[in-house]
Motif scaffolding. Structure first.
Motif, PDB file in Angstrom:
ATOM      1  N   UNK A  87      -7.764 -14.321  12.915  1.00 29.81           N
ATOM      2  CA  UNK A  87      -7.887 -15.305  11.838  1.00 29.81           C
ATOM      3  C   UNK A  87      -6.922 -16.434  12.159  1.00 29.81           C
ATOM      4  N   UNK A  88      -7.491 -17.612  12.493  1.00 28.14           N
ATOM      5  CA  UNK A  88      -6.637 -18.700  12.965  1.00 28.14           C
ATOM      6  C   UNK A  88      -6.854 -20.022  12.242  1.00 28.14           C
ATOM      7  N   UNK A  89      -7.962 -20.177  11.538  1.00 29.31           N
ATOM      8  CA  UNK A  89      -8.198 -21.457  10.871  1.00 29.31           C
ATOM      9  C   UNK A  89      -7.284 -21.587   9.659  1.00 29.31           C
ATOM     10  N   UNK A  90      -6.852 -22.800   9.411  1.00 27.78           N
ATOM     11  CA  UNK A  90      -5.925 -23.063   8.317  1.00 27.78           C
ATOM     12  C   UNK A  90      -6.451 -22.522   6.993  1.00 27.78           C
ATOM     13  N   UNK A  91      -7.698 -22.800   6.677  1.00 25.21           N
ATOM     14  CA  UNK A  91      -8.270 -22.363   5.395  1.00 25.21           C
ATOM     15  C   UNK A  91      -8.275 -20.848   5.261  1.00 25.21           C
ATOM     16  N   UNK A  92      -8.694 -20.149   6.312  1.00 26.31           N
ATOM     17  CA  UNK A  92      -8.727 -18.684   6.259  1.00 26.31           C
ATOM     18  C   UNK A  92      -7.328 -18.084   6.180  1.00 26.31           C
ATOM     19  N   UNK A  93      -6.409 -18.637   6.953  1.00 20.79           N
ATOM     20  CA  UNK A  93      -5.035 -18.134   6.954  1.00 20.79           C
ATOM     21  C   UNK A  93      -4.420 -18.304   5.568  1.00 20.79           C
ATOM     22  N   UNK A  94      -4.579 -19.486   4.985  1.00 23.42           N
ATOM     23  CA  UNK A  94      -4.022 -19.738   3.651  1.00 23.42           C
ATOM     24  C   UNK A  94      -4.678 -18.829   2.615  1.00 23.42           C
ATOM     25  N   UNK A  95      -5.971 -18.597   2.749  1.00 24.26           N
ATOM     26  CA  UNK A  95      -6.656 -17.693   1.819  1.00 24.26           C
ATOM     27  C   UNK A  95      -6.049 -16.293   1.874  1.00 24.26           C
ATOM     28  N   UNK A  96      -5.844 -15.749   3.082  1.00 25.83           N
ATOM     29  CA  UNK A  96      -5.257 -14.414   3.221  1.00 25.83           C
ATOM     30  C   UNK A  96      -3.814 -14.394   2.726  1.00 25.83           C
ATOM     31  N   UNK A  97      -3.075 -15.450   3.035  1.00 26.57           N
ATOM     32  CA  UNK A  97      -1.695 -15.533   2.573  1.00 26.57           C
ATOM     33  C   UNK A  97      -1.648 -15.507   1.047  1.00 26.57           C
ATOM     34  N   UNK A  98      -2.449 -16.364   0.414  1.00 29.65           N
ATOM     35  CA  UNK A  98      -2.473 -16.422  -1.058  1.00 29.65           C
ATOM     36  C   UNK A  98      -2.890 -15.087  -1.667  1.00 29.65           C
ATOM     37  N   UNK A  99      -3.900 -14.461  -1.077  1.00 29.41           N
ATOM     38  CA  UNK A  99      -4.352 -13.151  -1.588  1.00 29.41           C
ATOM     39  C   UNK A  99      -3.229 -12.131  -1.541  1.00 29.41           C
ATOM     40  N   UNK A 100      -2.486 -12.108  -0.432  1.00 32.13           N
ATOM     41  CA  UNK A 100      -1.422 -11.114  -0.294  1.00 32.13           C
ATOM     42  C   UNK A 100      -0.270 -11.407  -1.248  1.00 32.13           C
ATOM     43  N   UNK A 101       0.080 -12.666  -1.397  1.00 39.07           N
ATOM     44  CA  UNK A 101       1.169 -13.036  -2.307  1.00 39.07           C
ATOM     45  C   UNK A 101       0.811 -12.699  -3.753  1.00 39.07           C
ATOM     46  N   UNK A 102      -0.423 -12.974  -4.127  1.00 38.30           N
ATOM     47  CA  UNK A 102      -0.878 -12.662  -5.487  1.00 38.30           C
ATOM     48  C   UNK A 102      -0.955 -11.159  -5.715  1.00 38.30           C
ATOM     49  N   UNK A 103      -1.369 -10.411  -4.704  1.00 37.11           N
ATOM     50  CA  UNK A 103      -1.426  -8.944  -4.826  1.00 37.11           C
ATOM     51  C   UNK A 103      -0.041  -8.371  -5.100  1.00 37.11           C
ATOM     52  N   UNK A 104       0.961  -8.864  -4.385  1.00 38.33           N
ATOM     53  CA  UNK A 104       2.335  -8.396  -4.613  1.00 38.33           C
ATOM     54  C   UNK A 104       2.780  -8.780  -6.019  1.00 38.33           C
ATOM     55  N   UNK A 161       0.825  -1.216   0.000  1.00 37.70           N
ATOM     56  CA  UNK A 161       0.000   0.000   0.000  1.00 37.70           C
ATOM     57  C   UNK A 161       0.854   1.260   0.000  1.00 37.70           C
ATOM     58  N   UNK A 162       2.050   1.178   0.540  1.00 37.78           N
ATOM     59  CA  UNK A 162       2.957   2.326   0.538  1.00 37.78           C
ATOM     60  C   UNK A 162       3.330   2.696  -0.903  1.00 37.78           C
ATOM     61  N   UNK A 163       3.322   1.693  -1.796  1.00 33.79           N
ATOM     62  CA  UNK A 163       3.682   1.932  -3.193  1.00 33.79           C
ATOM     63  C   UNK A 163       2.498   2.395  -4.035  1.00 33.79           C
ATOM     64  N   UNK A 164       1.277   2.300  -3.506  1.00 33.77           N
ATOM     65  CA  UNK A 164       0.120   2.783  -4.253  1.00 33.77           C
ATOM     66  C   UNK A 164      -1.157   1.970  -4.123  1.00 33.77           C
ATOM     67  N   UNK A 165      -1.115   0.632  -4.316  1.00 33.11           N
ATOM     68  CA  UNK A 165      -2.349  -0.150  -4.203  1.00 33.11           C
ATOM     69  C   UNK A 165      -2.991  -0.025  -2.824  1.00 33.11           C
ATOM     70  N   UNK A 166      -4.305  -0.029  -2.808  1.00 32.50           N
ATOM     71  CA  UNK A 166      -5.050   0.118  -1.549  1.00 32.50           C
ATOM     72  C   UNK A 166      -5.065  -1.188  -0.758  1.00 32.50           C
ATOM     73  N   UNK A 167      -5.184  -1.040   0.542  1.00 31.02           N
ATOM     74  CA  UNK A 167      -5.365  -2.197   1.423  1.00 31.02           C
ATOM     75  C   UNK A 167      -6.729  -2.811   1.115  1.00 31.02           C
ATOM     76  N   UNK A 168      -6.886  -4.124   1.268  1.00 30.50           N
ATOM     77  CA  UNK A 168      -8.197  -4.742   1.042  1.00 30.50           C
ATOM     78  C   UNK A 168      -9.243  -4.169   1.997  1.00 30.50           C
ATOM     79  N   UNK A 169     -10.416  -3.913   1.473  1.00 33.48           N
ATOM     80  CA  UNK A 169     -11.487  -3.332   2.286  1.00 33.48           C
ATOM     81  C   UNK A 169     -11.901  -4.260   3.425  1.00 33.48           C
ATOM     82  N   UNK A 170     -11.752  -5.578   3.231  1.00 28.13           N
ATOM     83  CA  UNK A 170     -12.167  -6.525   4.261  1.00 28.13           C
ATOM     84  C   UNK A 170     -11.050  -6.864   5.252  1.00 28.13           C
ATOM     85  N   UNK A 171      -9.934  -6.180   5.147  1.00 33.20           N
ATOM     86  CA  UNK A 171      -8.851  -6.395   6.106  1.00 33.20           C
ATOM     87  C   UNK A 171      -9.095  -5.510   7.322  1.00 33.20           C
TER      88      UNK A 171
END
Length: 175
Positions: free
Chosen positions: A99-116, A81-91
């Motif tokens: 957020x502690x369940x494996x499925x949710x954690x992996x979902x957030x991880x994948x979303x962030x990696x793909x965003x970068x 976000x410092x470089x320009x893209x906005x933070x996710x609205x649902x963050x």
């Protein structure tokens, strides 16, 4: 003399050993290749970790496995976000702990990696030199991407140690 012979054998054998090993995808292929490499390892390790191990922590007061993964995800979005893209609205604040369940954690991880990944693919060489401000200093967009990949790799090492201490073998490891 023995040291010289051993050194000679190591030097001459190293290329042969490297040729017989399949090198990980992305290695030595610039930022995008290295990002692919760390992304694949983070996801593979998270997916190989049993649900019950996501709450594991090496000591009281130290981040749990799920908290480390969420920290990576939150940091990816914030630094990006410092470089320009906005933070996710649902963050929301405090997700590292909530957020502690494996499925949710992996979902957030994948979303962030793909965003970068997508943001870096879209940035121009000129934009990489653009100045940005973070905390108490100025940086470049290129410097922010460097921080993102270094941060991901730093915590990859932490997660490998966590995995090994909790009985999980990294999927790419031979032992």
């Amino acid at each position: 003399m023995k040291k010289a012979v051993l050194l000679f054998l190591l030097i001459t054998a190293s290329p042969a050993l490297a040729q017989n090993q399949k090198l990980p995808e992305g290695i030595w292929q610039g930022y995008d290749g290295e990002w692919l490499h760390v992304t694949q390892q983070l996801i593979a390790l998270a997916e190989a970790t049993p649900e019950g191990k996501f709450s594991w922590r090496p000591a009281p007061g130290v981040r749990s496995t799920s908290e480390v993964y969420m920290h990576i995800g939150e940091a990816n979005f914030y630094l990006l976000s410092v470089t320009g893209p906005k933070m996710p609205a649902d963050m929301k604040e405090g997700m590292e702990k909530s957020v502690t369940s494996k499925a949710e954690v992996i979902n957030w991880l994948k979303r962030s990696l793909e965003a970068v990944k997508q943001a870096h693919l879209a940035v121009t060489p000129k934009d990489l030199q653009r100045k940005v401000h973070i905390a108490d200093r100025d940086a470049t967009v290129d410097g922010m991407y460097l921080r993102i990949i270094v941060h991901a790799n730093e915590h990859m090492g932490q997660l490998i140690a966590y995995a090994r201490m909790s009985g999980v073998v990294p999927p790419w490891s031979n032992n």
